[in-house]
Design an enzyme around this catalytic site. Structure first.
Site, PDB file in Angstrom:
ATOM      1  N   CYS A  34      37.271  36.449   0.267  1.00 51.34           N
ATOM      2  CA  CYS A  34      36.109  35.572   0.095  1.00 51.34           C
ATOM      3  C   CYS A  34      36.156  34.895  -1.276  1.00 51.34           C
ATOM      4  O   CYS A  34      35.965  35.553  -2.302  1.00 51.34           O
ATOM      5  CB  CYS A  34      34.843  36.417   0.254  1.00 51.34           C
ATOM      6  SG  CYS A  34      33.326  35.625  -0.268  1.00 51.34           S
ATOM      7  N   CYS A  37      33.032  35.160  -3.402  1.00 52.53           N
ATOM      8  CA  CYS A  37      32.900  36.543  -3.898  1.00 52.53           C
ATOM      9  C   CYS A  37      33.723  36.731  -5.170  1.00 52.53           C
ATOM     10  O   CYS A  37      33.287  37.403  -6.106  1.00 52.53           O
ATOM     11  CB  CYS A  37      33.372  37.539  -2.845  1.00 52.53           C
ATOM     12  SG  CYS A  37      32.453  37.505  -1.296  1.00 52.53           S
TER      13      CYS A  37
END
Length: 108
Positions: A34, A37
């Site tokens: 991600c 993230c």
């Protein structure tokens, strides 16, 4: 390098670290793949160091802990849940700025 002030959560320690925590705890639901993230990693490192006496910062890899992600209805990542006294008190979906997270933490 891992930050000593960030707790790495999994299904074995979630209840003890999160639900029984004396301090409020911010849990970052994330995954390696991600991109947003990854942008949060240095932000949470700084927040963990700056707020270690007021709040705990923890990370939970959703790929490795699918049952916890399902239990807390995490549908997209990054999702940040803040727990206090074992209860979810706030949910933020999507990457935010450091000042956004500071405002959220100060509101506690």
């Amino acid at each position: 390098m891992a930050n000593a002030n960030i707790i790495i959560l999994d299904e074995n320690n979630f209840e003890n670290e999160v639900l029984q925590s004396k301090l409020p705890i911010l849990v970052d639901f994330w995954a390696e793949w991600c991109g947003p993230c990854q942008t949060l990693l240095p932000i949470f490192d700084e927040l963990a160091d700056e707020n270690k006496d007021k709040i705990k910062i923890a990370k939970l890899n959703v790929d490795e802990n699918r049952s916890l992600a399902m239990k807390y209805r995490v549908m997209s990542i990054p999702t940040v849940l803040i727990f206090k006294d074992g209860e979810e008190i706030r949910r933020e979906v999507g990457a935010k700025t450091k000042s956004d997270y500071e405002s959220i933490l100060n509101a506690l």
